[in-house]
Design a protein around this motif. Structure first.
Motif, PDB file in Angstrom:
ATOM      1  N   LYS A 201     -12.553   7.065   3.338  1.00 32.86           N
ATOM      2  CA  LYS A 201     -11.437   7.290   2.419  1.00 32.86           C
ATOM      3  C   LYS A 201     -10.850   5.973   1.968  1.00 32.86           C
ATOM      4  CE  LYS A 201     -10.125  11.776   3.884  1.00 32.86           C
ATOM      5  NZ  LYS A 201      -9.440  12.459   4.974  1.00 32.86           N
ATOM      6  N   HIS A 202     -10.715   5.805   0.686  1.00 31.13           N
ATOM      7  CA  HIS A 202     -10.130   4.586   0.136  1.00 31.13           C
ATOM      8  C   HIS A 202     -10.749   3.353   0.778  1.00 31.13           C
ATOM      9  CE1 HIS A 202      -7.274   6.854  -2.099  1.00 31.13           C
ATOM     10  NE2 HIS A 202      -6.811   7.422  -1.028  1.00 31.13           N
TER      11      HIS A 202
ATOM     12  N   LEU B  75      -9.932  -0.095  -0.773  1.00 31.03           N
ATOM     13  CA  LEU B  75      -8.587  -0.542  -0.431  1.00 31.03           C
ATOM     14  C   LEU B  75      -8.577  -1.076   0.987  1.00 31.03           C
ATOM     15  CD1 LEU B  75      -5.574  -0.577  -1.335  1.00 31.03           C
ATOM     16  CD2 LEU B  75      -5.337   1.515  -0.041  1.00 31.03           C
TER      17      LEU B  75
ATOM     18  N   GLU C 273       4.132 -13.426   7.075  1.00 34.05           N
ATOM     19  CA  GLU C 273       4.621 -12.190   6.468  1.00 34.05           C
ATOM     20  C   GLU C 273       3.483 -11.418   5.811  1.00 34.05           C
ATOM     21  OE1 GLU C 273       8.317 -11.117   5.617  1.00 34.05           O
ATOM     22  OE2 GLU C 273       8.021 -11.704   7.685  1.00 34.05           O
ATOM     23  N   MET C 274       2.535 -12.191   5.268  1.00 37.35           N
ATOM     24  CA  MET C 274       1.401 -11.523   4.623  1.00 37.35           C
ATOM     25  C   MET C 274       0.648 -10.660   5.616  1.00 37.35           C
ATOM     26  SD  MET C 274      -0.832 -13.732   2.063  1.00 37.35           S
ATOM     27  CE  MET C 274      -2.455 -13.042   1.910  1.00 37.35           C
TER      28      MET C 274
ATOM     29  N   VAL D  46       2.612  -7.392   6.228  1.00 35.27           N
ATOM     30  CA  VAL D  46       2.546  -6.384   5.168  1.00 35.27           C
ATOM     31  C   VAL D  46       1.161  -5.732   5.133  1.00 35.27           C
ATOM     32  CG1 VAL D  46       2.706  -6.021   2.707  1.00 35.27           C
ATOM     33  CG2 VAL D  46       4.303  -7.518   3.821  1.00 35.27           C
TER      34      VAL D  46
ATOM     35  N   PHE E 134       0.771  -3.433   7.935  1.00 35.94           N
ATOM     36  CA  PHE E 134       1.546  -2.202   7.752  1.00 35.94           C
ATOM     37  C   PHE E 134       0.724  -1.169   6.989  1.00 35.94           C
ATOM     38  CE2 PHE E 134       4.138   0.333   4.840  1.00 35.94           C
ATOM     39  CZ  PHE E 134       4.928   1.011   5.744  1.00 35.94           C
ATOM     40  N   PHE E 135       0.145  -1.619   5.871  1.00 36.28           N
ATOM     41  CA  PHE E 135      -0.612  -0.657   5.075  1.00 36.28           C
ATOM     42  C   PHE E 135      -1.871  -0.218   5.801  1.00 36.28           C
ATOM     43  CE2 PHE E 135       1.931  -2.486   1.647  1.00 36.28           C
ATOM     44  CZ  PHE E 135       2.420  -1.312   1.135  1.00 36.28           C
TER      45      PHE E 135
ATOM     46  N   GLY F 121      -0.822   2.091   8.692  1.00 40.94           N
ATOM     47  CA  GLY F 121      -0.212   3.344   8.269  1.00 40.94           C
ATOM     48  C   GLY F 121      -1.209   4.267   7.591  1.00 40.94           C
ATOM     49  N   LYS F 122      -2.259   3.698   7.037  1.00 40.55           N
ATOM     50  CA  LYS F 122      -3.188   4.534   6.279  1.00 40.55           C
ATOM     51  C   LYS F 122      -4.410   4.917   7.092  1.00 40.55           C
ATOM     52  CE  LYS F 122      -4.922   5.003   1.635  1.00 40.55           C
ATOM     53  NZ  LYS F 122      -4.398   6.368   1.567  1.00 40.55           N
TER      54      LYS F 122
ATOM     55  N   GLU G 293       1.849   6.504  11.022  1.00 41.35           N
ATOM     56  CA  GLU G 293       2.963   6.050  10.187  1.00 41.35           C
ATOM     57  C   GLU G 293       4.094   5.512  11.037  1.00 41.35           C
ATOM     58  OE1 GLU G 293       1.746   9.190   9.388  1.00 41.35           O
ATOM     59  OE2 GLU G 293       1.331   9.198   7.231  1.00 41.35           O
TER      60      GLU G 293
ATOM     61  N   PHE H 253       5.667   1.801  10.938  1.00 44.05           N
ATOM     62  CA  PHE H 253       7.073   1.438  10.734  1.00 44.05           C
ATOM     63  C   PHE H 253       7.624   0.616  11.892  1.00 44.05           C
ATOM     64  CE2 PHE H 253       7.278   4.392   7.220  1.00 44.05           C
ATOM     65  CZ  PHE H 253       8.074   3.661   6.380  1.00 44.05           C
TER      66      PHE H 253
ATOM     67  N   LEU I 262       6.448  -2.803  11.341  1.00 43.79           N
ATOM     68  CA  LEU I 262       7.150  -3.475  10.246  1.00 43.79           C
ATOM     69  C   LEU I 262       8.533  -3.924  10.692  1.00 43.79           C
ATOM     70  CD1 LEU I 262       6.921  -3.995   7.156  1.00 43.79           C
ATOM     71  CD2 LEU I 262       8.397  -2.044   6.920  1.00 43.79           C
ATOM     72  N   LEU I 263       9.263  -3.021  11.337  1.00 42.26           N
ATOM     73  CA  LEU I 263      10.645  -3.362  11.637  1.00 42.26           C
ATOM     74  C   LEU I 263      10.742  -4.389  12.763  1.00 42.26           C
ATOM     75  CD1 LEU I 263      12.370   0.057  11.066  1.00 42.26           C
ATOM     76  CD2 LEU I 263      12.249  -1.924   9.585  1.00 42.26           C
TER      77      LEU I 263
ATOM     78  N   GLU J 126      -8.235  17.402   8.166  1.00 48.27           N
ATOM     79  CA  GLU J 126      -8.467  16.469   7.071  1.00 48.27           C
ATOM     80  C   GLU J 126      -7.185  15.763   6.648  1.00 48.27           C
ATOM     81  OE1 GLU J 126     -12.077  15.797   6.645  1.00 48.27           O
ATOM     82  OE2 GLU J 126     -11.038  15.438   4.757  1.00 48.27           O
TER      83      GLU J 126
ATOM     84  N   PRO K  10       6.916 -12.553   0.974  1.00 52.61           N
ATOM     85  CA  PRO K  10       5.946 -13.372   0.288  1.00 52.61           C
ATOM     86  C   PRO K  10       4.673 -12.590   0.005  1.00 52.61           C
ATOM     87  CG  PRO K  10       6.045 -13.962   2.598  1.00 52.61           C
ATOM     88  CD  PRO K  10       7.098 -12.937   2.360  1.00 52.61           C
TER      89      PRO K  10
ATOM     90  N   ILE L  21      15.892  -7.050   6.441  1.00 52.92           N
ATOM     91  CA  ILE L  21      15.048  -6.244   7.322  1.00 52.92           C
ATOM     92  C   ILE L  21      15.410  -4.770   7.172  1.00 52.92           C
ATOM     93  CG2 ILE L  21      14.284  -5.946   9.696  1.00 52.92           C
ATOM     94  CD1 ILE L  21      13.793  -8.685   8.424  1.00 52.92           C
TER      95      ILE L  21
ATOM     96  N   PHE M  32       0.379   6.845   2.012  1.00 56.07           N
ATOM     97  CA  PHE M  32      -0.136   7.556   3.177  1.00 56.07           C
ATOM     98  C   PHE M  32      -0.157   9.059   3.000  1.00 56.07           C
ATOM     99  CE2 PHE M  32       1.972   3.918   5.720  1.00 56.07           C
ATOM    100  CZ  PHE M  32       1.043   3.049   5.212  1.00 56.07           C
TER     101      PHE M  32
END
Lengths: 165, 518, 98, 486
Positions: free
Chosen positions: B114-115, B118, B147-148, B151, B154-155, B158-159, B166, B170, B173-174, B466, D395, D430, D445
């Protein structure tokens, strides 16, 4: 007690009483009329301050234009009653305390302000001076006001135009 | 030489760009694109060893600040931040770890459908982040790459993963956002106080005392750095996000996460903690030792009572990172070398361990220790891997895990024998949880596989739904029993891991040589 | 002779009454009137300062003229919006509007 | 009296004005049958012309005309650039997006009002006089009142417009009240002579009045830049207005308010006059506290929002807080930082609203609409991701550099309250991850509720491309975002 003081007391009382009655009256038309009292008293105060031209304009714009506009609005929206007494009590007490505080704070600031200079009287050529200033120093704001009027005109027309969709 | 390091950092994109254009065969392109950095990395390795080039750097002018406006308030000083990359032995070690693990993870993600484009694109961006962060010569650039990675991760997490991904994303991320906030604060403070973010210049300025920071500023910077990397590492109270990540996200991503991203903390603490503020570091080393021991014991004890294999590994990682922190906290040469060695070796170990998780997951759809048993009969290869990984993890001689932990404990005995003793007890605990997990999985009867004939749905309800986002395929239709046979994309990375683990254990010197500068 | 602070006090009182009305009243027309009262108080301030200020000059009167224009504009637009609202909803009471 | 002024410094403004008049006249003259869609392109052309004229003026040094009421200095250059750029984007957005039901008739009015607001903003950047500032602000306000209320068939819009207008007029009155005291003490409305005059009569009594005046001014203006305490109107109005107007309010009119404030303190406080530092430090602390409050309030409220327009409204309150902190920090870096952040903020906000207007297409902007967007229209999803990441200050986008610059400017202030503000700002960033990433998570998602592709309209694609390209350009090469002529 000279005449200036008497007139000052009269006009300022008029202004304040008019302002108070705007909030007290329950009918919108009465409220409007008491606002007119304030407007007129204000123009009296302006005359005391040797601002004759502004006083005239005040009479024209406020007591004339704005009041008439408001009257039209009242008639068009069939305004009958103002705020009911019950709601007044509910909404007003929390607001009144900070405002009174604010008033005291500012009053503390202004009650002893004594400018070092002599007061200036603008005599008969008051209007001329204003005109000169408008067309020299305040030329740009003056031109901008005309654009502003244009925008407001357009806006008022679109908004008030009645049409069915 | 100019541009070489940039080529290294952005090498994943050289072929990765194709992913934007070509729709099909995303996995081939992805593997190709992650292989290219391996080539570039080995080129640098070659240069480093054969030609003896100790340090390569690159610099382009980048951002300039024009403090003006309120000129009357302050003397305007002209500040710049340049694009500066620098490679030394330690960076190179981490770089090699990164390119290797990403390549192997990409191979292992063969099955993602899937994807897919990506996925590989994010993976490549993540790799850029990791590579950039290890060669960044200034704090600003380090932060950007840092930071890159957050991020992208995270994706990715999460995916691609299973139920609960998910939430894990999160948490990641936090927690990491909070960490990077501290880091950002420290960097801005340093920048304003010293006028530069270049690490070597900062070292010079701070060590020679040409810039005097007042105590408050200094300590707030040190503490911010500690908290930032403490969250990343993770140190005890901040570990929850990492456990969630480990147990809900696709194993291929966890390999990278556990293998490389946690090591950012080691690298950061080494570069910015010890590197910039050695005196302050010495002053708080007692506290750090305490936290390190807490980590070791907490991780080991919790690993003992987990029922999910992935959570066992996760808490095991907490314990192992405790050793890393221990080594760093000691601050002695041996300790630091041990910590760095342990970082690299733990990267490889957890790579192997989560590869096993992937194997088990695709075959049995669960990693619950209670449900898995008798793997020895069904998949002996997996059991072999499990034993190698487990032995390396508990630090048996002839595996790389031994060297790292040995060096750290050695360093501990030099100054704090008590700490050394306690850490050794930690290793004993590690033996407990690892053997418990391995033995209960390997021995015993085969799990009853009623699902085999069409009723897989009930048994694996979490995975087969699924819409829950199960992205790796359980290929039941194939004729041969998938529990015994292994695809190329599974055994190839496994063999590589095993070779590296044993190779480093037998001949650790060539990795330690990277750390000579430290 | 009336002092500057007397004028300022009158303006302050009118301003505060207007502020009170604008914040507490629920009838839109009264709110508009209250805002007009506030603007009048502002004008009185400006004009008082043209005579008694620290640097007395006539520009305050010009400003007062500008303020009046703006006030009239705002009222015009406000009433136009009020009309559209009334057409849709048949009320201008803020409590009933929401 | 010498009237030979250098009128050419006003040509950018004049060209906007001419466009307004041209559109108005054309609308009157052209027969009813002719479609008026192309008025939008005419307006875009007008801004381009103005932009071109503006570029020719760049080499000029500080020029002033009409007794210093209109000045063309570095400040004006920087912010006019931002306004013209943002205005062009906004006009492109207006041309490209679908108007709401019944709005097709009002093409002329719509563009005239937008251009009027642009004109007002440009005058503000150049004005050196309290009155010009005030009237410029009114130009923006009045046109935005009408723009908000234009869709007069919807009760929600009527309510929004009424709330907006009443709050706005109240704020105007409060601002003017503050101004009246300031005028009284200084006897002038000219910003440059302002503080000189004041220092001549400085004594405890006047200082007291002066502080009162400035406080009233700030409180009134805070309505415009939608920070605390006058920000509570924003969510309702943003939700009720058309999406284009919401974009206008949050990207444009807010920035104009802040520019006005910046102009004020930039001109008044930039010269060393007696006890200005003491005076300003009082405001500075209170402004920084206000900024902190707005950041906290905006971000905390945004977390709970399900309507994307409301969410963006709260987030714009938070961003107002950041920018206010940057201005109020008043350090050597603030000019550069704030200019850069304004540029970035207007870019990404317009970009984000472009997509919102695209997707909602005149409907409610519920978060549900964004679910599974990556599956249906990946292009839009990726663009929105870039904008959100930029808004969150991560960034390698321009948002991060902007936040970095703001932070430098705040911490450079050096006092404890500056540190607290900086920490608060970082912390709130944040918190903002929580809601930006929530929307992104639902885009990536989750699965879409209905499999519906969003059609692609050309002007919007150009706009998106522009926004993204510039965001990345000035994010990766930030020197482009702060040209040397600022």
């Amino acid at each position: 007690m000279n005449g200036e003081v008497i007139f000052f007391v009269l006009f300022s009382l008029g202004a304040i009483i008019g302002a108070v009655f705007v909030l007290v009256f329950r009918k919108a038309v009465y409220a409007l009329l008491s606002a007119v009292l304030t407007f007129v008293s204000m123009s009296g105060l302006y005359i005391l301050l040797t601002a004759e031209f502004v006083a005239g304009v005040q009479l024209l714009i406020y007591s004339g234009a704005i009041t008439i506009l408001m009257l039209f609005a009242i008639m068009l929206t069939k305004q009958k009653t103002g705020t009911t007494r019950k709601r007044m009590i509910r909404f007003q007490w929390p607001v009144i305390i900070p405002i009174v505080l604010l008033m005291i704070i500012i009053f503390y600031g202004i009650h002893k302000v004594t400018p070092p200079r002599k007061p200036v009287s603008y005599g008969k050529n008051n209007t001329e001076q204003i005109g000169e200033l408008i067309f020299t120093q305040y030329m740009i704001p003056f031109e901008m006001i005309s654009v502003l009027l244009l925008a407001a005109l357009i806006g008022a027309i679109i908004l008030a135009k009645k049409e069915n969709t | 030489m100019a541009g070489n390091l940039s080529l290294l950092v952005f090498s994943p994109l050289v072929f990765g760009i194709l992913l934007l254009v070509v729709r099909k065969k995303g996995n081939w392109i992805g593997i190709l694109a992650t292989f290219f950095p391996v080539i570039v990395g080995s080129f640098f390795f070659h240069q480093y060893f054969k030609k003896g080039i100790q340090s390569i750097s690159e610099k382009w002018p980048w951002i300039s600040f024009h403090p003006k406006g309120f000129d009357s308030l302050k003397d305007p000083s002209f500040l710049t931040i340049d694009y500066e990359l620098q490679l030394d032995g330690i960076s190179l070690a981490f770089i090699l770890l990164t390119v290797l693990l990403t390549f192997l993870a990409a191979i292992l993600s063969w099955n993602i459908e899937k994807h897919r484009n990506l996925y590989f694109l994010l993976l490549l961006l993540l790799e850029i982040g990791m590579l950039g962060l290890f060669v960044a010569a200034n704090l600003f650039l380090f932060f950007i790459f840092f930071e890159m990675t957050v991020v992208c991760l995270f994706f990715l997490s999460g995916k691609y993963g299973e139920k609960g991904k998910e939430k894990a994303a999160f948490h990641l991320l936090l927690y990491n956002g909070a960490g990077s906030a501290f880091l950002l604060f420290a960097i801005v403070l340093l920048f304003l106080q010293t006028g530069t973010v270049h690490i070597e210049q900062l070292q010079h300025l701070l060590h020679t005392g040409s810039v005097q920071l007042n105590e408050l500023t200094k300590w707030s910077i040190v503490l911010s750095i500690l908290i930032a990397f403490g969250i990343k590492m993770p140190v005890f109270p901040f570990h929850q996000w990492m456990v969630l990540m480990h147990s809900h996200v696709h194993p291929a991503i966890v390999i990278l996460h556990s293998g490389v991203l946690l090591k950012i903390a080691t690298y950061g603490l080494f570069r910015f903690g010890i590197g910039l503020f050695p005196n302050e570091w010495e002053k708080i080393s007692g506290l750090l030792l305490f936290f390190a021991l807490v980590n070791i014991f907490y991780g080991s004890l919790f690993a003992l009572r987990q029922m999910d294999l992935r959570r066992v590994w996760a808490y095991g990682s907490v314990a192992h990172m405790g050793f890393v922190l221990l080594g760093l906290a000691l601050g002695s040469e041996t300790g630091i070398r041990g910590a760095l060695f342990q970082s690299i070796s733990h990267g490889l170990i957890s790579g192997l361990l989560f590869l096993i998780v992937a194997l088990i997951l695709t075959r049995f759809k669960t990693t619950d220790i209670g449900k898995l048993s008798g793997l020895r009969q069904g998949s002996p290869f997996a059991v072999f891997l499990l034993f190698v990984g487990g032995m390396a993890s508990l630090g048996l001689p002839a595996t790389s895990g031994f060297i790292g932990e040995f060096l750290v404990i050695l360093a501990a005995f030099e100054h704090h024998p008590m700490v050394g003793t306690l850490a050794s007890v930690g290793i004993v605990l590690a033996t407990g949880y690892i053997l418990r997990a391995i033995l209960s999985i390997s021995y015993g009867p085969l799990p009853s596989m009623e699902g085999e004939k069409g009723t897989t749905k009930d048994f694996y309800s979490d995975f087969s739904d699924e819409n829950k986002g199960n992205n790796w395929k359980w290929n039941m239709e194939k004729k041969r029993d998938p529990r015994v046979t292994y695809e190329v994309y599974e055994w190839l990375p496994a063999i590589v891991f095993v070779l590296f683990l044993i190779g480093l254990g037998i001949y650790p010197q060539w990795l330690i040589e990277f750390f000579v500068g430290a | 002779m009336v002092s500057l602070s007397a004028y300022l006090t009158v303006a302050l009182i009118v301003f505060c009454i207007g502020l009170f009305g604008a914040l507490s009243h629920k009838n839109t027309l009264i709110v508009f009137l209250s805002i007009e009262l506030m603007l009048n108080a502002v004008n009185l301030n400006f004009i008082a300062f043209t005579k008694y200020g620290f640097f007395p000059n006539i520009s305050g009167q010009v400003i007062a003229l500008f303020v009046m224009t703006v006030a009239a504009l705002e009222v015009a637009i406000g009433l136009a919006i009020l009309l559209t609202l009334y057409r849709n909803k048949k009320t201008i009471d803020l409590d009933e509007i929401y | 009296m010498d009237f030979s002024y250098e009128w050419h410094v006003m040509t950018p403004e004049f060209s906007i004005l001419m466009t307004i008049i041209l559109i108005g006249i054309l609308d009157v003259l052209l027969p009813k049958k002719i479609d008026r869609k192309w008025f939008g392109w005419l307006a875009v052309g007008g801004t381009f012309l103005s932009f071109g004229l503006f570029l020719t003026l760049l080499p000029l040094d500080r020029t002033s005309i009409l007794f210093d009421t209109f000045i063309f200095d570095s400040f004006a250059k920087g912010f006019k650039f931002i306004l013209l750029f943002g205005g062009t984007l906004l006009l492109l957005l207006a041309v490209g997006s679908k108007k709401e039901q019944g709005m097709e008739k009002y093409e002329m009015e719509f563009y005239v009002l937008l251009l009027t607001a642009l004109f007002g903003g440009m005058m503000i950047t150049s004005s050196n006089d309290l009155i010009t500032l005030f009237i410029g602000l009114e130009l923006v306000s009045v046109s935005s009142y009408v723009l908000v209320g234009m869709n007069k068939w919807s009760k929600k819009t009527n309510r929004a417009a009424l709330t907006f207008l009443m709050n706005g007029s109240l704020a105007t009155a409060i601002t003017l009240f503050g101004m009246s005291y300031l005028y009284g003490i200084a006897g002038t409305t000219q910003l440059q002579t302002f503080l000189q005059h004041f220092s001549e009569v400085s004594n405890p009594a006047t200082r007291y009045l002066y502080i009162i005046g400035f406080c009233f001014l700030f409180i009134g203006l805070s309505f415009k830049w939608t920070t605390m305490p006058f920000s509570l109107w924003a969510p309702d109005v943003y939700e009720g207005a058309q999406t284009i107007v919401t974009a206008f309010l949050s990207a444009f009119s807010k920035i104009i308010g802040l520019i006005m404030f910046f102009r004020l303190i930039f001109t008044v406080f930039s010269e060393t006059v007696l006890d200005q530092h003491v005076m300003f430090s009082i405001f500075q602390n209170s402004l920084l506290i206000l900024a902190l409050l707005s950041m906290t309030f905006g971000n905390m409220m945004a977390i709970g929002q399900r309507n994307v327009k409301r969410l963006l409204a709260y987030s714009s309150i938070a961003h107002g807080g950041y920018m206010l902190a940057g201005i109020a920090s008043f350090s050597a870096h603030s000019m550069e930082a704030v200019t850069y952040y304004f540029l970035v903020y207007s870019l990404i906000t317009i970009g984000a609203f472009t997509i919102v207007s695209y997707i909602t297409d005149g409907n409610e902007a519920d978060e549900q609409t964004f679910t599974g967007l990556f599956k249906t229209t990946p292009l839009l999803a990726i663009s929105l991701t870039i904008f959100f990441i930029s808004l969150a200050g991560l960034p390698p986008t321009a948002g991060f550099i902007g936040k970095w610059k703001l932070l430098i400017s705040i911490i450079d202030g050096g006092s404890p309250i500056h540190y607290v503000t900086a920490i608060g700002m970082i912390g709130m960033t944040i918190v903002s991850y929580a809601y930006y990433f929530r929307i992104m998570a639902s885009m990536y998602f989750q699965y879409p509720n209905k499999e519906e592709k969003f059609s692609v309209r050309l002007p919007l694609v150009i706009l998106l491309f522009l926004c993204i390209a510039v965001t990345f350009l000035i994010g990766l090469l930030p020197n482009f975002g702060t040209p040397t002529w600022i």
